[in-house]
Design a protein around this motif. Sequence first.
Motif, PDB file in Angstrom:
ATOM      1  N   LEU A 122       0.785  -1.204   0.055  1.00 12.29           N
ATOM      2  CA  LEU A 122       0.075   0.142   0.082  1.00 12.29           C
ATOM      3  C   LEU A 122       0.905   1.409  -0.004  1.00 12.29           C
ATOM      4  O   LEU A 122       0.599   2.236  -0.714  1.00 12.29           O
ATOM      5  N   LYS A 123       1.977   1.253   0.809  1.00 18.98           N
ATOM      6  CA  LYS A 123       3.084   2.287   0.579  1.00 18.98           C
ATOM      7  C   LYS A 123       3.269   2.611  -0.553  1.00 18.98           C
ATOM      8  O   LYS A 123       3.676   3.574  -0.974  1.00 18.98           O
ATOM      9  N   ALA A 124       3.907   1.289  -1.336  1.00 23.01           N
ATOM     10  CA  ALA A 124       4.358   1.443  -2.741  1.00 23.01           C
ATOM     11  C   ALA A 124       3.289   2.071  -3.532  1.00 23.01           C
ATOM     12  O   ALA A 124       3.563   2.748  -4.576  1.00 23.01           O
ATOM     13  N   GLY A 125       2.070   1.676  -3.263  1.00 22.96           N
ATOM     14  CA  GLY A 125       0.912   2.294  -3.978  1.00 22.96           C
ATOM     15  C   GLY A 125       1.149   3.988  -4.126  1.00 22.96           C
ATOM     16  O   GLY A 125       0.811   4.533  -5.237  1.00 22.96           O
ATOM     17  N   ILE A 126       1.435   4.417  -3.112  1.00 27.68           N
ATOM     18  CA  ILE A 126       1.623   5.834  -2.901  1.00 27.68           C
ATOM     19  C   ILE A 126       2.518   6.533  -3.862  1.00 27.68           C
ATOM     20  O   ILE A 126       2.610   7.479  -4.731  1.00 27.68           O
ATOM     21  N   GLY A 127       3.872   5.986  -4.016  1.00 28.74           N
ATOM     22  CA  GLY A 127       4.909   6.193  -4.733  1.00 28.74           C
ATOM     23  C   GLY A 127       4.363   5.939  -6.315  1.00 28.74           C
ATOM     24  O   GLY A 127       4.846   6.804  -6.970  1.00 28.74           O
ATOM     25  N   ILE A 128       3.909   4.905  -6.523  1.00 25.20           N
ATOM     26  CA  ILE A 128       3.339   4.618  -8.000  1.00 25.20           C
ATOM     27  C   ILE A 128       2.381   5.749  -8.508  1.00 25.20           C
ATOM     28  O   ILE A 128       2.482   6.273  -9.577  1.00 25.20           O
ATOM     29  N   THR A 129       1.422   6.292  -7.603  1.00 28.04           N
ATOM     30  CA  THR A 129       0.692   7.441  -7.893  1.00 28.04           C
ATOM     31  C   THR A 129       1.263   8.423  -8.395  1.00 28.04           C
ATOM     32  O   THR A 129       0.894   9.339  -9.303  1.00 28.04           O
ATOM     33  N   ALA A 130       2.392   8.940  -7.537  1.00 26.29           N
ATOM     34  CA  ALA A 130       3.170  10.135  -7.802  1.00 26.29           C
ATOM     35  C   ALA A 130       3.847   9.919  -9.189  1.00 26.29           C
ATOM     36  O   ALA A 130       3.774  10.883 -10.194  1.00 26.29           O
ATOM     37  N   VAL A 131       4.316   8.915  -9.321  1.00 23.11           N
ATOM     38  CA  VAL A 131       5.056   8.494 -10.778  1.00 23.11           C
ATOM     39  C   VAL A 131       4.120   8.549 -11.709  1.00 23.11           C
ATOM     40  O   VAL A 131       4.363   9.177 -12.837  1.00 23.11           O
ATOM     41  N   ASN A 132       2.735   7.926 -11.615  1.00 24.71           N
ATOM     42  CA  ASN A 132       2.147   7.975 -12.754  1.00 24.71           C
ATOM     43  C   ASN A 132       1.398   9.363 -13.064  1.00 24.71           C
ATOM     44  O   ASN A 132       1.240   9.777 -14.275  1.00 24.71           O
ATOM     45  N   ILE A 133       1.096  10.214 -11.948  1.00 26.58           N
ATOM     46  CA  ILE A 133       0.984  11.554 -12.392  1.00 26.58           C
ATOM     47  C   ILE A 133       1.889  12.343 -13.006  1.00 26.58           C
ATOM     48  O   ILE A 133       1.597  13.076 -14.067  1.00 26.58           O
ATOM     49  N   LEU A 134       3.220  12.237 -12.717  1.00 33.81           N
ATOM     50  CA  LEU A 134       4.383  12.964 -13.240  1.00 33.81           C
ATOM     51  C   LEU A 134       4.584  12.574 -14.923  1.00 33.81           C
ATOM     52  O   LEU A 134       4.791  13.384 -15.609  1.00 33.81           O
ATOM     53  N   VAL A 135       4.149  11.062 -15.006  1.00 28.91           N
ATOM     54  CA  VAL A 135       4.548  10.581 -16.415  1.00 28.91           C
ATOM     55  C   VAL A 135       3.458  11.473 -17.455  1.00 28.91           C
ATOM     56  O   VAL A 135       3.490  11.719 -18.551  1.00 28.91           O
ATOM     57  N   VAL A 136       1.950  11.390 -16.778  1.00 29.88           N
ATOM     58  CA  VAL A 136       0.906  11.866 -17.552  1.00 29.88           C
ATOM     59  C   VAL A 136       1.304  13.408 -17.705  1.00 29.88           C
ATOM     60  O   VAL A 136       1.001  13.706 -18.895  1.00 29.88           O
ATOM     61  N   LEU A 137       1.579  14.104 -16.691  1.00 24.97           N
ATOM     62  CA  LEU A 137       1.701  15.374 -16.763  1.00 24.97           C
ATOM     63  C   LEU A 137       3.020  15.673 -17.963  1.00 24.97           C
ATOM     64  O   LEU A 137       3.199  16.575 -18.740  1.00 24.97           O
ATOM     65  N   LEU A 138       3.935  14.738 -17.936  1.00 28.50           N
ATOM     66  CA  LEU A 138       5.227  14.906 -18.916  1.00 28.50           C
ATOM     67  C   LEU A 138       4.663  14.917 -20.352  1.00 28.50           C
ATOM     68  O   LEU A 138       4.994  15.609 -21.115  1.00 28.50           O
ATOM     69  N   PHE A 139       3.904  13.796 -20.660  1.00 28.95           N
ATOM     70  CA  PHE A 139       3.207  13.577 -21.927  1.00 28.95           C
ATOM     71  C   PHE A 139       2.459  14.638 -22.408  1.00 28.95           C
ATOM     72  O   PHE A 139       2.577  15.272 -23.527  1.00 28.95           O
ATOM     73  N   GLN A 140       1.565  15.450 -21.443  1.00 28.53           N
ATOM     74  CA  GLN A 140       0.760  16.452 -21.924  1.00 28.53           C
ATOM     75  C   GLN A 140       1.601  17.768 -22.029  1.00 28.53           C
ATOM     76  O   GLN A 140       1.292  18.465 -23.088  1.00 28.53           O
ATOM     77  N   PHE A 141       2.532  17.947 -21.428  1.00 29.11           N
ATOM     78  CA  PHE A 141       3.627  19.466 -21.458  1.00 29.11           C
ATOM     79  C   PHE A 141       4.358  19.126 -22.613  1.00 29.11           C
ATOM     80  O   PHE A 141       4.904  20.300 -23.387  1.00 29.11           O
ATOM     81  N   LEU A 142       4.557  18.008 -23.087  1.00 28.78           N
ATOM     82  CA  LEU A 142       5.684  17.635 -24.334  1.00 28.78           C
ATOM     83  C   LEU A 142       4.963  17.886 -25.451  1.00 28.78           C
ATOM     84  O   LEU A 142       5.606  18.036 -26.566  1.00 28.78           O
ATOM     85  N   SER A 143       3.520  17.631 -25.357  1.00 28.58           N
ATOM     86  CA  SER A 143       2.842  17.694 -26.541  1.00 28.58           C
ATOM     87  C   SER A 143       2.565  19.073 -27.236  1.00 28.58           C
ATOM     88  O   SER A 143       2.576  20.137 -26.329  1.00 28.58           O
ATOM     89  N   PHE A 144       2.355  19.042 -28.502  1.00 30.96           N
ATOM     90  CA  PHE A 144       1.988  20.592 -28.983  1.00 30.96           C
ATOM     91  C   PHE A 144       0.685  20.927 -28.890  1.00 30.96           C
ATOM     92  O   PHE A 144       0.156  21.939 -28.946  1.00 30.96           O
ATOM     93  N   GLU A 145      -0.078  19.859 -28.451  1.00 29.59           N
ATOM     94  CA  GLU A 145      -1.590  20.053 -28.218  1.00 29.59           C
ATOM     95  C   GLU A 145      -1.917  20.846 -27.130  1.00 29.59           C
ATOM     96  O   GLU A 145      -1.219  20.634 -26.106  1.00 29.59           O
ATOM     97  N   LYS A 146      -2.823  21.517 -26.860  1.00 24.19           N
ATOM     98  CA  LYS A 146      -3.249  22.176 -25.772  1.00 24.19           C
ATOM     99  C   LYS A 146      -4.375  21.642 -24.989  1.00 24.19           C
ATOM    100  O   LYS A 146      -5.238  21.221 -25.550  1.00 24.19           O
ATOM    101  N   TYR A 147      -4.056  21.087 -23.791  1.00 22.41           N
ATOM    102  CA  TYR A 147      -5.031  20.541 -22.995  1.00 22.41           C
ATOM    103  C   TYR A 147      -5.891  21.431 -22.181  1.00 22.41           C
ATOM    104  O   TYR A 147      -5.352  22.306 -21.226  1.00 22.41           O
ATOM    105  N   SER A 148      -7.018  21.108 -21.775  1.00 22.20           N
ATOM    106  CA  SER A 148      -7.717  21.776 -20.952  1.00 22.20           C
ATOM    107  C   SER A 148      -7.483  21.401 -19.471  1.00 22.20           C
ATOM    108  O   SER A 148      -7.091  20.142 -19.528  1.00 22.20           O
ATOM    109  N   LEU A 149      -7.986  22.046 -18.357  1.00 22.35           N
ATOM    110  CA  LEU A 149      -7.750  21.635 -17.068  1.00 22.35           C
ATOM    111  C   LEU A 149      -8.460  20.526 -16.773  1.00 22.35           C
ATOM    112  O   LEU A 149      -8.078  19.231 -16.094  1.00 22.35           O
ATOM    113  N   THR A 150      -9.919  20.058 -17.597  1.00 24.74           N
ATOM    114  CA  THR A 150     -10.541  19.023 -17.445  1.00 24.74           C
ATOM    115  C   THR A 150      -9.870  17.740 -18.092  1.00 24.74           C
ATOM    116  O   THR A 150      -9.862  16.715 -17.336  1.00 24.74           O
TER     117      THR A 150
END
Length: 714
Positions: free
Chosen positions: A414-442
Amino acid sequence: MKNRWKWLRSFRLKQMKWLNIWMPLLIMGLFFFVIAISNVYTETYDIERFSEANQTIRSPLTIENKDETERKSREAVEAVEDRFSISSEVTQERVGYVEELFAAITKLEEQESQDEGKEEDSEPPTSTEKVQNLQQILNAEITKNLDQTSLLRLVEASSNERSLGKELLTTSLYEAFNAGVRTEDVESTKEDLAQQLRYSSLNNKLKNVLINVSNFAVVENATFDVEKTVEARRQALSNVEPVMIRAGEVIVREGQTITNEIYEDLALVGLLNNDRNMYPVIGLFILVVLLIGIIGYEMYCLHLKGQLDRGKVASIVLVGLLLVSFMKVVSYFSTPTSQYFIFVPVATGGMLFKILLNERTAITLSGVYAILGSLIFNSAIPGSLNMEAGIYFFLSQLAGIIFLINVKDRSAILKAGIGITAVNILVVLLFQFLSFEKYSLTDILIQTSYGVLAAFLSAVLAIGLLPFFEATLGILSDSKLLTLSSPNHPLLRKILIEAPGTYHHSVMVANLSEASCEAIGANGLLARVASYYHDLGKTVRPHYFIENQMAIKNPHDFIEPIQSAEIIINHPYDGANLLKKHHIPKEIIDIAEQHHGTTLLKYFYYKEKEHNKQINEALYRYPGPKPQTKEAAIVCICDSVEAAVRSLKEPTKNKIEEIVTNIMNDRLMDGQLNESPLTLKEIELIHKAICETLNGIFHTRIQYPSKKNIREAN
């Protein structure tokens, strides 16, 4: 006979290797191939020109439409106009004639004014005379092309009108010449100048004269430039981009008529019935072979370390099939615009592999399934890999492996799940910020919520599946060992209550065994837990073992040595039977059964030999088997060492070291360690670890003085 037995044993080992490694690899390879075939081998269609499309068809690959590219190139070249070089010399020459004409008229007028001032009685020259004088000083080119009437009208015009006419004419000529006058444009340019002059505010007579002058002045000043024309066409050709059919691009929509152009595009991308391409299938086969090769190498490494059993092989296969199946199911809901790979709880695999196998194998297999996931989520576009999915899968699994620090504690998942959550969120943000497309907050919140949900599911699935692998497949994980080590376990309570001396002996053996295993890199936790249970068989007849004989006579004094030996010899196997009844893992049962190997019960053997010289030594030896693993061999040594040291009245450092050395040499000389994978170097490390642990237990204590000694001292 001996050679035949060795051959049979070798053949059986090879069979086991085939069953334990090659057969599972073949199953996994076939499964991976079947799962991924639709991602490289797309559906083809049997359609005709000018028919109606029954469904929307997308291109399975990216390819250039060379015919269309050539057509666009041809049109671009044809659209390039010829390039001409404008001669500034011609421009200056022709405008110079006009300026010379007006300058000459002005000069004559000035001379006439001067002559009239000098000779007041002389008559001024007539217009005809002025024209004649003008013709004498003008360039022959001008007089040849302008008649006397035109010159006469210019001479008769007022200075102001001539000045305005000159300005208008020279300006118009410069504009026409600077634009370039080609041979075919001479007449049209003359007409354009005439139009401009007609619409001026000058009088009609002067306009006509100026038109005549402009007709004389306008000649060709632009010649065809081959080099410029070729360069312009080359530039136009280079600006033509290849006409590409992109992977995933809609070629025809449902209900649309299959025109000839659409039909050619379908043929080009290989979607017609006669154009199936087998190369992607071959490529998939090569990829699967490579991935299976990596998995096979990891399994072989585990096999060399003696850590590969059927349960672990089954876990590798089942976890792999589970991950790939989950990916495939989610991929059915994904589209080129909506990727749901973020939702896959792939970190479950990384954590399970680390718990059930080891960290190195977990990292390697994480890379394998990341590559496979990038293929599964390629939107069925042959030849492409979804790198975003591959990176996400690998980093998510790696996070599960890294953050699962204490594999001995289930709550660590369960503790590892918290770390996985943080990494998953960072990777998702990485893809969105590297993209030329504009994403809405939603959009960002939705994507990150998928990552959070995937991390939660990963932890839940890991916790839920772990007992299945431990119980059903018989895999002995650290968490399972910790559960078995609990003093509240029924079998340990049985030892404590029915054979308390044996319980204390087992705890001491556990301490020695764990320290020895950690010294050579063996499984210390397994050795400790196995030590707790290794003498469980003594609870069948606890009082026949000296450590449990408290305030009673020794029962062995009243029976024959052969009976005593039989009771003592049976205890490892009685313990193994009890462990089997309670479904204790096989690794612990094996250690309990092997911890005496085929050693000799020397006390009862020599006691019987005093009366019977013809005694059969085999009756006083444990039937074995000898220790087969490092942990079993260490428990075998520590069991004897603890019993021997405990019998010492004054266990000094030298005596402890002497006993440990003698026991280990005895085990070596008796061949008890021959079937274990221990090396001489490891035996030396074990000797050192046992001595250090025993010296810590039996360290010298301060002798506190008694009250009597204190009074005598005073």
